[in-house]
Write a protein that holds these residues in place. Structure first.
Motif, PDB file in Angstrom:
ATOM      1  N   ALA A  38       0.818  -1.212   0.000  1.00 51.84           N
ATOM      2  CA  ALA A  38       0.000   0.000   0.000  1.00 51.84           C
ATOM      3  C   ALA A  38       0.854   1.265   0.000  1.00 51.84           C
ATOM      4  CB  ALA A  38      -0.941  -0.007   1.203  1.00 51.84           C
ATOM      5  N   ARG A  39       1.964   1.245   0.714  1.00 55.23           N
ATOM      6  CA  ARG A  39       2.762   2.463   0.900  1.00 55.23           C
ATOM      7  C   ARG A  39       3.934   2.570  -0.075  1.00 55.23           C
ATOM      8  NH1 ARG A  39       4.108   2.953   7.167  1.00 55.23           N
ATOM      9  NH2 ARG A  39       4.598   5.076   6.516  1.00 55.23           N
ATOM     10  N   ILE A  40       4.460   1.416  -0.521  1.00 58.05           N
ATOM     11  CA  ILE A  40       5.651   1.442  -1.378  1.00 58.05           C
ATOM     12  C   ILE A  40       5.473   0.568  -2.619  1.00 58.05           C
ATOM     13  CG2 ILE A  40       8.109   0.872  -1.493  1.00 58.05           C
ATOM     14  CD1 ILE A  40       8.299   1.501   1.488  1.00 58.05           C
ATOM     15  N   GLY A  41       4.968  -0.638  -2.425  1.00 54.53           N
ATOM     16  CA  GLY A  41       4.908  -1.608  -3.517  1.00 54.53           C
ATOM     17  C   GLY A  41       4.138  -1.134  -4.730  1.00 54.53           C
ATOM     18  N   ALA A  42       3.011  -0.461  -4.528  1.00 59.22           N
ATOM     19  CA  ALA A  42       2.213   0.015  -5.663  1.00 59.22           C
ATOM     20  C   ALA A  42       2.994   1.031  -6.487  1.00 59.22           C
ATOM     21  CB  ALA A  42       0.908   0.620  -5.156  1.00 59.22           C
ATOM     22  N   MET A  43       3.727   1.918  -5.814  1.00 57.69           N
ATOM     23  CA  MET A  43       4.564   2.894  -6.522  1.00 57.69           C
ATOM     24  C   MET A  43       5.722   2.194  -7.236  1.00 57.69           C
ATOM     25  SD  MET A  43       5.188   6.023  -7.386  1.00 57.69           S
ATOM     26  CE  MET A  43       4.304   7.138  -6.292  1.00 57.69           C
ATOM     27  N   GLU A  44       6.312   1.193  -6.600  1.00 58.96           N
ATOM     28  CA  GLU A  44       7.378   0.423  -7.251  1.00 58.96           C
ATOM     29  C   GLU A  44       6.865  -0.212  -8.534  1.00 58.96           C
ATOM     30  OE1 GLU A  44      10.415  -1.216  -3.796  1.00 58.96           O
ATOM     31  OE2 GLU A  44       8.588  -2.357  -4.218  1.00 58.96           O
ATOM     32  N   LEU A  45       5.641  -0.728  -8.492  1.00 58.53           N
ATOM     33  CA  LEU A  45       5.064  -1.376  -9.672  1.00 58.53           C
ATOM     34  C   LEU A  45       4.894  -0.367 -10.806  1.00 58.53           C
ATOM     35  CD1 LEU A  45       3.927  -3.964 -10.868  1.00 58.53           C
ATOM     36  CD2 LEU A  45       1.681  -3.299 -10.004  1.00 58.53           C
ATOM     37  N   ARG A  46       4.444   0.844 -10.481  1.00 59.18           N
ATOM     38  CA  ARG A  46       4.314   1.877 -11.511  1.00 59.18           C
ATOM     39  C   ARG A  46       5.668   2.192 -12.138  1.00 59.18           C
ATOM     40  NH1 ARG A  46       1.405   7.084  -9.464  1.00 59.18           N
ATOM     41  NH2 ARG A  46       1.710   7.593 -11.679  1.00 59.18           N
ATOM     42  N   VAL A  47       6.707   2.216 -11.296  1.00 60.63           N
ATOM     43  CA  VAL A  47       8.049   2.473 -11.810  1.00 60.63           C
ATOM     44  C   VAL A  47       8.497   1.334 -12.715  1.00 60.63           C
ATOM     45  CG1 VAL A  47      10.488   2.718 -11.160  1.00 60.63           C
ATOM     46  CG2 VAL A  47       8.719   3.946  -9.881  1.00 60.63           C
TER      47      VAL A  47
END
Length: 349
Positions: free
Chosen positions: A49-58
């Protein structure tokens, strides 16, 4: 007056050691399951929720960028060799080469989706626990369980004492004050059977309490004469704990009320030998469980726990990921212009 020293017989020593080992193995089993079934999924859900979703977008942006770069390389090489190759063919070839990465990203996306669903379910259950008739009081102390009449089965000692945990000299005082003596937990002693209402500081604590009681009662290490019915109840217990189904755990506890069997050993060579064999087996299981727990705590997702507790570090990671995403998106737009020029037969240089 001479002091009288009572020497405990081998039989009593083995009984004591057997009881303590069974309790310790049960507690270690419960701890391993807490990590696998509850704590690690919770940590992963929070990380996603806090990091993984943003990592996936990257990762998606990076993959798109690399795929476009490859398509340009293929199309440019064909132009240099004066070969007939359309931009669509170049894009398709590049997509095929990066398809494995795309499948991996799809799996990561599905994992994050599942983590999100898990997080939403846990939050909803926590909300229901706090606002329900058996949930936390408005002052935040926690829910009150039943009295002695509603106990699933009686315990002579607390779980911490049975498991060989450090209960400390101050625990009795903590229990009198309605606390566990375990840091942030504010529940009353969960094993008391004197009719005092139990209190839990959270639904997770109440889940853990009932789960540990059931593991102590049902696990074959603590109950070597486990019946098929008890094995099925243990399976349901693990499933309910994994799903966070507090109601089902309570139902199973009620099913087992007043049904706790007592181990019977006699002071005979045969029984002494049997106890020694059981003790040796339990010591091996204890070592295996300790190793498993150590490995879980050294691996991901558990290792993210410390990171997630550091708000500054999480914020720094989020900013870094946002900056990376911005760079990849700008580079992609620049490459897309070059690709469009190639499609029109212009020299991208």
């Amino acid at each position: 007056m001479e002091e009288i020293i009572t020497v405990e017989s081998e039989y009593e020593q083995l009984k004591t050691k057997l009881r303590m080992l069974r309790a310790e193995v049960s507690a270690l089993t419960a701890r391993r399951d807490e990590l696998l079934l509850r704590e690690c999924p919770r940590i992963k859900a929070e990380y996603d929720a806090r990091i993984g979703a943003m990592e996936l977008r990257v990762f998606y942006a990076q993959n798109k960028l690399y795929e476009l770069k490859r398509a340009i390389e293929i199309l440019q090489a064909a132009r240099n060799r004066q070969e007939e190759k359309s931009s669509d063919e170049a894009a398709e070839q590049a997509h095929e080469e990066y398809e494995a990465y795309e499948e991996d990203l799809k799996q990561k996306a599905e994992d994050i989706k599942n983590s999100g669903a898990y997080r939403e379910r846990e939050e909803e259950e926590d909300r229901r626990w706090r606002t329900g008739p058996n949930g936390a009081a408005e002052d935040g102390i926690g829910s009150e369980g039943g009295t002695e009449d509603s106990e699933p089965f009686e315990e002579k000692q607390s779980i911490g004492e049975d498991a060989g945990e450090d209960t400390g000299a101050g625990e009795d005082k903590d229990a009198e004050e309605g606390t566990h003596g375990r840091g942030d937990e504010t529940a009353a002693n969960p094993d008391e059977t004197d009719g005092t209402a139990k209190k839990f500081s959270s639904r997770a604590e109440e889940l853990r309490y009932y789960y540990r009681l059931l593991v102590k009662r049902l696990h074959p290490d603590a109950n070597p004469n486990q019946t098929a019915e008890e094995a099925e109840l243990l399976r349901k217990t693990m499933g309910a704990y994994k799903d966070g189904d507090l109601d089902q755990l309570k139902e199973i506890c009620q099913t087992l009320k007043d049904s706790r069997p007592e181990e019977e050993f006699t002071d005979t060579p045969e029984d002494l030998a049997e106890m020694e064999e059981i003790i040796a087996d339990l010591e091996k299981k204890r070592t295996v469980l300790q190793t498993e727990i150590g490995q879980i705590e050294q691996d991901y997702p558990y290792r993210w726990k410390t990171l997630l507790e550091n708000e500054e570090e999480v914020a720094a990671i989020q900013k870094n990921l946002a900056d990376q995403l911005d760079v990849y998106e700008r580079q992609y737009q620049e490459l897309m212009e070059r690709f469009e020029n190639l499609k029109k037969g212009k020299d991208p240089a």
